[in-house]
Design a protein around this motif. Structure first.
Motif, mmCIF file in Angstrom:
data_model
loop_
_atom_site.group_PDB
_atom_site.id
_atom_site.type_symbol
_atom_site.label_atom_id
_atom_site.label_comp_id
_atom_site.label_asym_id
_atom_site.label_seq_id
_atom_site.Cartn_x
_atom_site.Cartn_y
_atom_site.Cartn_z
ATOM 1 N N VAL A 122 0.997 -1.170 -0.231
ATOM 2 C CA VAL A 122 -0.336 -0.072 0.563
ATOM 3 C C VAL A 122 0.961 1.564 0.135
ATOM 4 O O VAL A 122 0.725 2.701 -0.801
ATOM 5 N N GLY A 123 1.819 1.250 0.770
ATOM 6 C CA GLY A 123 2.597 2.586 1.513
ATOM 7 C C GLY A 123 3.731 2.700 -0.280
ATOM 8 O O GLY A 123 3.779 3.514 -0.630
ATOM 9 N N LEU A 124 3.931 1.122 -0.892
ATOM 10 C CA LEU A 124 4.785 1.767 -2.455
ATOM 11 C C LEU A 124 3.913 1.718 -3.388
ATOM 12 O O LEU A 124 4.259 2.800 -4.341
ATOM 13 N N ALA A 125 2.841 1.494 -3.976
ATOM 14 C CA ALA A 125 1.671 2.321 -4.452
ATOM 15 C C ALA A 125 0.889 3.650 -4.753
ATOM 16 O O ALA A 125 1.668 4.150 -5.036
ATOM 17 N N TYR A 126 1.179 3.893 -3.168
ATOM 18 C CA TYR A 126 0.577 5.613 -2.875
ATOM 19 C C TYR A 126 1.965 6.210 -2.762
ATOM 20 O O TYR A 126 2.034 7.027 -3.947
ATOM 21 N N ALA A 127 2.927 5.588 -3.599
ATOM 22 C CA ALA A 127 5.291 6.776 -3.488
ATOM 23 C C ALA A 127 4.699 6.571 -5.221
ATOM 24 O O ALA A 127 4.759 7.461 -5.781
ATOM 25 N N GLY A 128 4.263 5.358 -5.389
ATOM 26 C CA GLY A 128 4.334 5.592 -7.488
ATOM 27 C C GLY A 128 3.423 6.433 -7.656
ATOM 28 O O GLY A 128 3.787 7.068 -8.502
ATOM 29 N N TRP A 129 1.587 6.144 -7.262
ATOM 30 C CA TRP A 129 1.010 6.533 -8.012
ATOM 31 C C TRP A 129 1.376 8.589 -7.299
ATOM 32 O O TRP A 129 0.579 9.402 -8.712
ATOM 33 N N ASP A 130 1.488 9.138 -6.686
ATOM 34 C CA ASP A 130 2.188 10.213 -6.321
ATOM 35 C C ASP A 130 3.181 11.186 -7.628
ATOM 36 O O ASP A 130 2.297 11.497 -8.246
ATOM 37 N N ARG A 131 4.414 9.778 -7.741
ATOM 38 C CA ARG A 131 5.246 10.810 -8.046
ATOM 39 C C ARG A 131 4.424 10.628 -10.417
ATOM 40 O O ARG A 131 4.465 11.149 -10.812
ATOM 41 N N LEU A 132 3.734 9.407 -10.660
ATOM 42 C CA LEU A 132 2.759 9.449 -11.356
ATOM 43 C C LEU A 132 1.519 10.587 -12.178
ATOM 44 O O LEU A 132 2.053 10.821 -13.291
ATOM 45 N N LEU A 133 0.863 11.178 -10.806
ATOM 46 C CA LEU A 133 0.454 11.515 -11.039
ATOM 47 C C LEU A 133 0.956 13.053 -11.118
ATOM 48 O O LEU A 133 0.325 13.916 -12.294
#
Length: 587
Positions: free
Chosen positions: A281-292
């Motif tokens: 979950v934490g990793l997905a949030y980090a990647g999602w934030d960078r992608l956006l």
């Protein structure tokens, strides 16, 4: 399994106690509204029985009766406003059972293991979060015909209770494996148990009704007689805000108790796996934030929206794990079944969630059009990155022209195009008695390093030009979210302006100037040194030189923009082989 642990009992008891406190607030408010009417009834009965009389008592009786009538009318208006108010509903992409039968089956099996009611529906949100959303308010329910509405034993029709909707973060479906998703959803689905308790459900409806009434009262009144409605609307809003303030502490404590009870009940389901899944979950949030912020936002500003954001999360997180030297551990789990396989058409769901993300975080239109169209990842470098660079370079040169800067004369043995040919191929940017101006990087560097360096004036001009273009962009009214299927016709947007969650604050004038100068450098590198636009999954638009990303351009550009020092940039240009005197192609 029943899951009646001590922690769950304590959490459920605390939640029910707070729910009763909220219902007591509602009862006290009702009692206060009925008190003048009760006093008036007592006075009228006493007068009818001859126990009181005389001019003084008659005046008191009629005054209390009039006060009771006014209070009852006000209470009725507030009650109607609360009953008719539509509580806020999160913008989501509805996902019907036909569109995701395996996902519905997983959630129902999970609810059976937790011994709680299954959610009534599933929806997707373009965010790294999951929750249960109460949509039991009558305004959020589909219309029912009298023939299909269940009948009570006495012949009265009633509405069957509806379980909350399970909202799942769409990035989870693409990054997590099926077992990980089940472990993450366990404590969320467990919350349907407390939500089914009558006292908690009634308390939530009361609080959500107050919240909706406050929002309705704050919205501007429309219509011919809008000016006459501000007083009753203001009174209703004031009473609703007063009640909502008195409920705030109890409501927060009730939700904490519900969360504690749900978490305790979920302990018995995939507890060991849930610890590992929380890391994802934490990793997905980090990647999602960078992608956006790094990848999607530049495209949105160009009028393009990436149509496979969730698929991009996988690429971004894979790149992140590779850079952090964690690829081996994460690569092994990628061989397991991804949770997006639980959806019949994951591509359609990804596209709908991607458009919704653009609406929420940028405020783009609800439908595609000439200035708002989808872009695939394969076309991103050419259709977004290259176009972004050339648009910003053209804007930079237009601002220079508007400032009255005399362009450097075109010509010279190294010019690929000169004279009238330069005007036809690259656009005229002004001319003088010596030659025709062409868009070159040398012209920009000269203005930022000359004795009368115009960095601040140029930055202000670019900032004003960007503001004018954004103000001239057509404003689209809020509209319904795109659906994977047409099983849900609700308007989830409401009156709130979009974007609801802007990703970044407005850029400063210096930042805008640095972006435009960097874009001019990239255009020159592509046109004169054989470089190419590219996409970095974590940093967005990238300049590729000999197939490798050059990430060292930012510092030389800042030295030029902030200090007027072109030395670092000239060294960088020489290392890449960029010709500053050759014209660049503009859009």
């Amino acid at each position: 399994m029943s899951g009646t642990g001590t922690g769950e009992d304590l959490g459920a008891q605390a939640a029910r106690a707070r729910a009763l406190a909220l219902l007591r607030i509602r009862s006290r408010a009702t009692a206060v509204a009925l008190l003048p009417a009760a006093v008036a009834v007592v006075l009228l009965v006493a007068a009818a029985q001859g126990r009181i009389g005389g001019g003084g008592w008659d005046a008191v009786r009629w005054a209390v009766t009039a006060c009771a009538a006014v209070v009852l009318l006000g209470a009725a208006a507030v009650s109607v406003a609360i009953a008719r108010a539509r509580p806020a509903v999160s913008p989501t992409v509805p996902l019907t059972e036909q569109a995701a039968p395996d996902l519905y089956r997983l959630v129902r099996d999970l609810a059976d293991r937790l011994d709680v009611p299954a959610p009534s529906a599933i929806a997707l949100t373009p965010d790294c979060d999951s929750w249960l959303e109460d949509r039991t308010h009558r305004s959020a329910q589909p219309a029912e015909s009298p023939a299909t509405r269940p009948a009570a034993p006495g012949g009265r029709r009633h509405r069957a209770p509806v379980a909350p909707v399970l909202v799942i973060g769409s990035p989870f479906l693409w990054w997590m494996r099926v077992a990980e998703l089940r472990a993450v959803l366990a404590p969320v689905v467990a919350g349907t148990g407390p939500a089914a308790h009558p006292d908690i459900a009634a308390a939530r409806r009361f609080v959500r009704g107050l919240d909706g009434a406050v929002a309705d009262a704050a919205a501007p009144a429309l219509g011919r007689f809008s000016g006459l409605r501000w007083l009753p609307r203001g009174l209703v809003g004031w009473i609703a805000r007063l009640l909502l303030r008195s409920c705030r502490g109890h409501a927060a404590a009730m939700e904490r108790g519900v969360a504690a009870a749900a978490s305790e009940r979920a302990q018995a389901v995939d507890y060991g796996l849930r610890i590992a899944a929380q890391e994802q979950v934490g990793l997905a949030y980090a990647g999602w934030d960078r992608l956006l912020t790094r990848v999607a936002l530049p495209a949105w500003r160009m009028g393009r929206w990436p149509s496979r954001l969730d698929a991009g999360v996988v690429s971004a997180l894979t790149e992140l794990s590779r850079r952090d030297r964690l690829a081996e551990g994460f690569t092994s789990r990628l061989g397991e079944r991804p949770a997006c396989d639980l959806i019949e058409e994951p591509g359609a769901a990804d596209e709908a969630a991607s458009l919704l993300a653009a609406r929420l975080f940028h405020g783009g239109p609800a439908e595609t059009g000439p200035d708002w169209s989808p872009v695939d990842w394969q076309q991103y470098p050419e259709e977004v990155v290259d176009r972004k660079w050339r648009t910003e370079a053209a804007r930079l040169l237009r601002v220079l022209d508007a400032m009255g800067v005399r362009p450097a004369p075109a010509g010279g043995p190294d010019e690929a195009v000169g004279g009238a040919g330069a005007v036809r191929a690259f656009g005229a940017h002004g001319a003088d008695a010596v030659g025709v101006a062409v868009p070159t990087l040398a012209r920009v560097v000269e203005q930022l390093t000359g004795p009368d360096g115009r960095g601040e004036e140029l930055a202000a001009g670019i900032s004003a030009a960007v503001a004018r273009e954004e103000a001239a962009a057509p404003q689209q009214p809020p509209a319904g979210s795109p659906a994977v299927s047409d099983g849900d016709a609700l308007d989830f947007w409401g009156p709130d302006p979009l974007p609801l969650f802007p990703l970044q604050p407005p850029r400063t004038a210096t930042e805008l100037l640095a972006d435009h100068v960097a874009a001019m450098v990239c255009c020159a590198a592509v046109d004169t040194a054989g470089a190419a636009p590219g996409l970095d999954w974590l940093d967005g638009p990238a300049l590729l030189v000999d197939g490798e990303r050059r990430a060292d351009l930012g510092s030389p550009v800042l030295s030029l923009v902030e200090d007027g020092d072109a030395g670092p940039l000239r060294c960088w240009l020489a290392s890449v082989g960029v010709r500053t005197d050759k014209p660049v192609r503009l859009v």
